[in-house]
Design an enzyme around this catalytic site. Structure first.
Site, PDB file in Angstrom:
ATOM      1  N   ASP A  26       0.829  -1.203   0.000  1.00 41.85           N
ATOM      2  CA  ASP A  26       0.000   0.000   0.000  1.00 41.85           C
ATOM      3  C   ASP A  26       0.869   1.261   0.000  1.00 41.85           C
ATOM      4  O   ASP A  26       1.996   1.248   0.514  1.00 41.85           O
ATOM      5  CB  ASP A  26      -0.911  -0.022   1.241  1.00 41.85           C
ATOM      6  CG  ASP A  26      -2.100   0.914   1.086  1.00 41.85           C
ATOM      7  OD1 ASP A  26      -2.345   1.399  -0.044  1.00 41.85           O
ATOM      8  OD2 ASP A  26      -2.785   1.174   2.080  1.00 41.85           O
ATOM      9  N   ASN A  74     -10.515  -3.323  -6.438  1.00 44.15           N
ATOM     10  CA  ASN A  74      -9.770  -2.268  -7.139  1.00 44.15           C
ATOM     11  C   ASN A  74     -10.421  -1.849  -8.463  1.00 44.15           C
ATOM     12  O   ASN A  74     -10.083  -0.799  -9.022  1.00 44.15           O
ATOM     13  CB  ASN A  74      -8.310  -2.694  -7.387  1.00 44.15           C
ATOM     14  CG  ASN A  74      -7.442  -2.636  -6.146  1.00 44.15           C
ATOM     15  OD1 ASN A  74      -6.480  -3.382  -6.012  1.00 44.15           O
ATOM     16  ND2 ASN A  74      -7.776  -1.726  -5.229  1.00 44.15           N
TER      17      ASN A  74
HETATM   18  C1  FPP Z   1      -1.909   0.118  -3.363  1.00 46.78           C
HETATM   19  O1  FPP Z   1      -1.520   1.460  -3.305  1.00 46.78           O
HETATM   20  C2  FPP Z   1      -1.413  -0.504  -4.594  1.00 46.78           C
HETATM   21  C3  FPP Z   1      -2.178  -1.077  -5.568  1.00 46.78           C
HETATM   22  C4  FPP Z   1      -3.655  -1.159  -5.481  1.00 46.78           C
HETATM   23  C5  FPP Z   1      -1.604  -1.597  -6.814  1.00 46.78           C
HETATM   24  C6  FPP Z   1      -0.323  -2.369  -6.684  1.00 46.78           C
HETATM   25  C7  FPP Z   1       0.204  -2.606  -8.029  1.00 46.78           C
HETATM   26  C8  FPP Z   1       1.486  -2.547  -8.390  1.00 46.78           C
HETATM   27  C9  FPP Z   1       2.594  -2.313  -7.446  1.00 46.78           C
HETATM   28  C10 FPP Z   1       1.844  -2.664  -9.832  1.00 46.78           C
HETATM   29  C11 FPP Z   1       2.087  -3.993 -10.407  1.00 46.78           C
HETATM   30  C12 FPP Z   1       2.530  -5.100  -9.501  1.00 46.78           C
HETATM   31  C13 FPP Z   1       3.432  -6.073  -9.803  1.00 46.78           C
HETATM   32  C14 FPP Z   1       3.513  -7.235  -8.891  1.00 46.78           C
HETATM   33  C15 FPP Z   1       4.337  -6.035 -10.951  1.00 46.78           C
HETATM   34  P1  FPP Z   1      -2.622   2.622  -3.355  1.00 46.78           P
HETATM   35  O2  FPP Z   1      -2.797   3.040  -4.768  1.00 46.78           O
HETATM   36  O3  FPP Z   1      -3.869   2.185  -2.685  1.00 46.78           O
HETATM   37  O4  FPP Z   1      -1.879   3.744  -2.540  1.00 46.78           O
HETATM   38  P2  FPP Z   1      -2.534   4.886  -1.623  1.00 46.78           P
HETATM   39  O5  FPP Z   1      -3.116   4.179  -0.414  1.00 46.78           O
HETATM   40  O6  FPP Z   1      -1.380   5.742  -1.270  1.00 46.78           O
HETATM   41  O7  FPP Z   1      -3.565   5.574  -2.464  1.00 46.78           O
END
Ligand code: FPP
Length: 250
Positions: A26, A74
């Site tokens: 996260d 998501n």
């Molecule tokens: C959470 O941060 C992250 C995600 C929902 C997406 C994770 C995806 C990746 C890292 C990209 C691809 C993955 C791989 C394994 C190659 P958030 O967007 O909820 O962050 P925030 O809480 O700061 O808004």
């Protein structure tokens, strides 16, 4: 000797190393916003960090790293952000197909991948084929994954087996039920790490994390480097894992 060192030690001679580490990655969006960048830049940095953390886990002798890349919830995000995450995954897989055998990093996908775009599904099928031929460290990527969806899917599969006479409710054990989950065959994660500071499970590995030690850090995922991983593992070594019993520590 603790339950951990009897049953669940990693392979690298460190008796307190988890075999399986799970991560809720996260904080990508906040990481980007703090830099005045679009959220997608945070996901790009997050994907790069996944590669670095997977390599570190492999070098440490951890057997499995499972990450939450895209949840069943998501899809509620703006289409542009969803498309950007799926495009990053596609790019990561395209590169991995070339490098998996050389780097000895196997990839497995947990989740309902049937609804993903065809190009991504084709790459997943290709990596599945490669994974079967490589031994060693495995990175498990949860994609269109939700813990409740996984339990429902498992219950449906079990019920179907019962109706076809292949299984019986009277003989169902926890171990047998685990075999119906998307995570079939994986050991439960001993350590669950959440970056970005939130104290919640967010529908991640609900069955598998029943006894996981939960490490939460305010560090945002793209900044979660080797030092932070070492800190989490050091913290894990201090844990007294009782599994509902009494402490065996003197
Ligand atoms: C959470 O941060 C992250 C995600 C929902 C997406 C994770 C995806 C990746 C890292 C990209 C691809 C993955 C791989 C394994 C190659 P958030 O967007 O909820 O962050 P925030 O809480 O700061 O808004």
């Amino acid at each position: 000797m603790t339950l951990l060192s009897q049953n669940q030690a990693g392979r690298a001679g460190d008796s307190c190393l988890p075999r399986h580490v799970a991560v809720i990655m996260d904080g990508n969006g906040r990481w980007a916003q703090r830099r005045g960048l679009p959220r997608t830049a945070g996901h790009r940095a997050g994907a790069e960090n996944f590669r670095a953390v997977a390599t570190a886990c492999k070098e440490l002798g951890i057997e499995h790293l499972t990450v939450y890349a895209f949840s069943t919830e998501n899809w509620k995000r703006p289409k542009a952000e969803v498309d950007a995450i799926l495009a990053l995954l596609e790019q990561y897989l395209r590169e991995s197909v070339e490098t998996m055998a050389r780097d000895r990093i196997r990839l497995r996908f947990l989740g309902d991948t049937a609804v993903l775009p065809p190009r991504l599904r084709a790459l997943i099928a290709e990596t599945d084929g490669l994974t079967r031929r490589i031994e060693g460290f495995q990175a498990n990527v949860c994609l269109n994954y939700g813990g409740r969806a996984e339990l429902l899917h498992a219950a449906q599969a079990f019920t179907r087996d019962c109706m076809e006479g292949k299984a019986s409710p009277d003989n169902l054990t926890e171990a047998a039920f685990s075999g119906y989950l998307w995570s079939a065959g994986l050991p439960d994660p001993e350590l669950l790490i959440r970056t970005g500071g939130e104290l919640r499970l967010s529908n991640f590995l609900l069955w598998q994390c029943a006894y996981s030690e939960f490490y939460v850090t305010d560090t945002l995922w793209p900044d979660f480097g080797r030092d932070e991983l070492d800190r989490a593992l050091d913290w894990y070594r201090t844990r007294d894992r009782r599994f509902g019993g009494l402490s065996t520590k003197k």
